[in-house]
Each structure stands twice: as C-alpha cells, then as structure tokens.
Scaffold this motif. Sequence first.
Motif, mmCIF file in Angstrom:
data_model
loop_
_atom_site.group_PDB
_atom_site.id
_atom_site.type_symbol
_atom_site.label_atom_id
_atom_site.label_comp_id
_atom_site.label_asym_id
_atom_site.label_seq_id
_atom_site.Cartn_x
_atom_site.Cartn_y
_atom_site.Cartn_z
ATOM 1 N N VAL A 66 -2.052 7.522 -13.893
ATOM 2 C CA VAL A 66 -0.961 8.437 -14.249
ATOM 3 C C VAL A 66 -0.008 8.721 -12.713
ATOM 4 O O VAL A 66 1.134 8.715 -12.741
ATOM 5 C CB VAL A 66 -1.352 9.614 -15.214
ATOM 6 C CG1 VAL A 66 -0.312 10.682 -15.032
ATOM 7 C CG2 VAL A 66 -1.794 9.259 -16.183
ATOM 8 N N SER A 67 -0.769 9.036 -11.977
ATOM 9 C CA SER A 67 -0.012 9.556 -10.621
ATOM 10 C C SER A 67 0.441 8.410 -10.352
ATOM 11 O O SER A 67 1.778 8.466 -9.713
ATOM 12 C CB SER A 67 -1.022 9.986 -9.827
ATOM 13 O OG SER A 67 -0.833 10.245 -8.560
ATOM 14 N N GLU A 68 0.098 7.169 -10.159
ATOM 15 C CA GLU A 68 0.636 5.922 -9.574
ATOM 16 C C GLU A 68 1.901 5.700 -10.488
ATOM 17 O O GLU A 68 3.234 5.251 -9.938
ATOM 18 C CB GLU A 68 -0.285 4.860 -9.478
ATOM 19 C CG GLU A 68 -1.414 4.999 -8.447
ATOM 20 C CD GLU A 68 -0.950 5.000 -6.959
ATOM 21 O OE1 GLU A 68 0.323 4.548 -6.772
ATOM 22 O OE2 GLU A 68 -1.649 5.879 -6.222
ATOM 23 N N GLY A 115 0.921 1.460 2.392
ATOM 24 C CA GLY A 115 1.701 1.882 1.472
ATOM 25 C C GLY A 115 2.009 0.908 0.328
ATOM 26 O O GLY A 115 1.582 -0.395 0.565
ATOM 27 N N GLN A 116 2.557 1.059 -0.821
ATOM 28 C CA GLN A 116 3.146 0.095 -1.795
ATOM 29 C C GLN A 116 1.800 -0.562 -2.243
ATOM 30 O O GLN A 116 1.899 -1.796 -2.755
ATOM 31 C CB GLN A 116 4.172 -0.691 -1.340
ATOM 32 C CG GLN A 116 5.337 -0.020 -0.911
ATOM 33 C CD GLN A 116 6.473 -1.072 -0.800
ATOM 34 O OE1 GLN A 116 6.209 -2.313 -0.721
ATOM 35 N NE2 GLN A 116 7.492 -0.703 -0.686
ATOM 36 N N HIS A 117 0.882 0.257 -2.713
ATOM 37 C CA HIS A 117 -0.417 -0.542 -3.191
ATOM 38 C C HIS A 117 -0.763 -0.104 -4.611
ATOM 39 O O HIS A 117 -1.619 -0.175 -5.256
ATOM 40 C CB HIS A 117 -1.700 -0.349 -2.483
ATOM 41 C CG HIS A 117 -1.779 -0.832 -1.001
ATOM 42 N ND1 HIS A 117 -2.036 -2.206 -0.828
ATOM 43 C CD2 HIS A 117 -1.476 -0.498 0.320
ATOM 44 C CE1 HIS A 117 -1.907 -2.436 0.566
ATOM 45 N NE2 HIS A 117 -1.583 -1.349 0.856
ATOM 46 N N GLY A 118 0.195 0.915 -5.051
ATOM 47 C CA GLY A 118 0.059 1.770 -6.349
ATOM 48 C C GLY A 118 -0.233 0.693 -7.511
ATOM 49 O O GLY A 118 -1.027 0.985 -8.344
ATOM 50 N N LEU A 119 0.716 -0.282 -7.618
ATOM 51 C CA LEU A 119 0.654 -1.139 -8.713
ATOM 52 C C LEU A 119 -0.867 -2.083 -8.700
ATOM 53 O O LEU A 119 -1.469 -2.121 -9.831
ATOM 54 C CB LEU A 119 1.665 -2.062 -9.033
ATOM 55 C CG LEU A 119 1.682 -2.853 -10.044
ATOM 56 C CD1 LEU A 119 1.863 -2.088 -11.373
ATOM 57 C CD2 LEU A 119 3.294 -3.693 -10.066
ATOM 58 N N GLU A 120 -1.064 -2.314 -7.462
ATOM 59 C CA GLU A 120 -2.447 -3.012 -7.354
ATOM 60 C C GLU A 120 -3.708 -2.108 -7.899
ATOM 61 O O GLU A 120 -4.481 -2.632 -8.464
ATOM 62 C CB GLU A 120 -2.595 -3.430 -5.931
ATOM 63 C CG GLU A 120 -1.579 -4.707 -5.224
ATOM 64 C CD GLU A 120 -1.928 -4.729 -3.897
ATOM 65 O OE1 GLU A 120 -2.906 -4.814 -3.389
ATOM 66 O OE2 GLU A 120 -0.843 -4.500 -3.209
ATOM 67 N N ILE A 121 -3.455 -0.845 -7.682
ATOM 68 C CA ILE A 121 -4.651 0.049 -7.687
ATOM 69 C C ILE A 121 -4.773 -0.006 -9.266
ATOM 70 O O ILE A 121 -5.720 -0.114 -10.186
ATOM 71 C CB ILE A 121 -4.434 1.375 -7.280
ATOM 72 C CG1 ILE A 121 -4.542 1.260 -5.725
ATOM 73 C CG2 ILE A 121 -5.293 2.470 -7.846
ATOM 74 C CD1 ILE A 121 -4.114 2.421 -4.687
ATOM 75 N N VAL A 122 -3.526 0.158 -10.118
ATOM 76 C CA VAL A 122 -3.459 0.307 -11.471
ATOM 77 C C VAL A 122 -4.022 -0.704 -12.033
ATOM 78 O O VAL A 122 -4.797 -0.647 -13.090
ATOM 79 C CB VAL A 122 -1.992 0.780 -12.056
ATOM 80 C CG1 VAL A 122 -1.695 0.522 -13.376
ATOM 81 C CG2 VAL A 122 -1.442 2.111 -11.522
ATOM 82 N N ILE A 123 -3.577 -2.007 -11.655
ATOM 83 C CA ILE A 123 -4.196 -3.247 -12.413
ATOM 84 C C ILE A 123 -5.604 -3.269 -12.133
ATOM 85 O O ILE A 123 -6.211 -3.753 -13.074
ATOM 86 C CB ILE A 123 -3.231 -4.271 -11.778
ATOM 87 C CG1 ILE A 123 -1.972 -4.315 -12.375
ATOM 88 C CG2 ILE A 123 -4.120 -5.864 -12.072
ATOM 89 C CD1 ILE A 123 -0.903 -5.326 -11.765
ATOM 90 N N ALA A 124 -6.264 -2.838 -10.985
ATOM 91 C CA ALA A 124 -7.390 -3.100 -10.676
ATOM 92 C C ALA A 124 -8.429 -2.263 -11.761
ATOM 93 O O ALA A 124 -9.599 -2.651 -12.118
ATOM 94 C CB ALA A 124 -7.958 -2.652 -9.387
ATOM 95 N N LEU A 125 -7.885 -0.952 -12.160
ATOM 96 C CA LEU A 125 -8.602 -0.052 -12.870
ATOM 97 C C LEU A 125 -8.551 -0.372 -14.254
ATOM 98 O O LEU A 125 -9.327 0.050 -15.113
ATOM 99 C CB LEU A 125 -8.184 1.474 -12.414
ATOM 100 C CG LEU A 125 -8.139 1.908 -11.043
ATOM 101 C CD1 LEU A 125 -7.443 3.300 -10.784
ATOM 102 C CD2 LEU A 125 -9.797 2.264 -11.111
ATOM 103 N N CYS A 126 -7.635 -1.063 -14.698
ATOM 104 C CA CYS A 126 -7.153 -1.029 -16.121
ATOM 105 C C CYS A 126 -7.888 -2.516 -16.758
ATOM 106 O O CYS A 126 -7.855 -3.401 -15.972
ATOM 107 C CB CYS A 126 -5.790 -1.006 -16.496
ATOM 108 S SG CYS A 126 -5.168 0.711 -15.884
#
Length: 151
Positions: A66-68, A115-126
């Motif tokens: 949610v944060s990302e 920076g700019q790793h947010g989408l990578e983090i989201v995809i890795a978690l989901c």
Amino acid sequence: MEQRLEETEDRCPATGRVLTRGAVFDGDSAMIGEARRFAADFLGGIRTEHGRTVPSHVIGAAQLVVSELVTNACKYAPGPCLLDLVVDGDIVEITVWDTDSTLPVPSAAEPGRIGQHGLEIVIALCEEYDVRREPVGKRVKVRLADGEDRP
C-alpha cells in the motif's frame, strides 16, 4: 481521508465471508501514512470484528505494498487516490486507482541505483500484479496470499 465501508456476504462458499473496505485520499503526501494505517487497522481488526485472522506477516506485506503504490500515486498523479482492500479467505487484494494514465514499468535491476525500487518490491511480494488504464487514470491491483501450506 474519506472512508467507504462495504461488507459482502459469501461470494465463494469455500472461503466464507468476503470483506472489503475502501478509502479516498486527497492526493497530498500525508495520504501515504494514512493509507498504511488504514490497511493495518482494517486487516488487524478483522479478528476482533469478524473472528478471522490475517497473519501478521501478511499485514506487514500489505502495508508495504500500500505504501509503495500510494507513494507512486502521490508522486506521479495529481489529485485524489482510491484504495480498496478485499479479504477473501487467505487472499488479500489491494487496488489503488489514481488519475495518471501512464502505466508503471519496473526498472531493470541495477544494484547501484538509489531509489525507484518500489514497483520491484511490490511485484516481489505479490502473487498477482495487474495494471490497467481506466477511462480516467489507471488501476493497479495486486493479490497477496498468507503463504501457509493448505492441506
């Protein structure tokens, strides 16, 4: 922040009651923390209000996702942002709508990038990630599972 609360009865008899909650945020940077708290309060409160449990690691992952997603909406999309949360059995679905129709694209892996790793983090978690243009803006939908093996 304006909240909408919607609870629906069995959509799938095998998983029991499907619970949903949504919120509208005004677009300023304060919405990032508000969205994280909103997700934590809803997911954590399911035990008290409905006698079901969302594991703490799923609540933590949901807060990070949610944060990302809300951070990206705040940075790149002027105006309001919508957040919808759905709990269906052991699945937590998170949907964020914003006003920018540009579809996000994960950056190539660069260990030195700051920076700019947010989408990578989201995809890795989901387990699932879907982004679609809407008549106005875009909608990003992700699904998290509790990670427990089921018999």
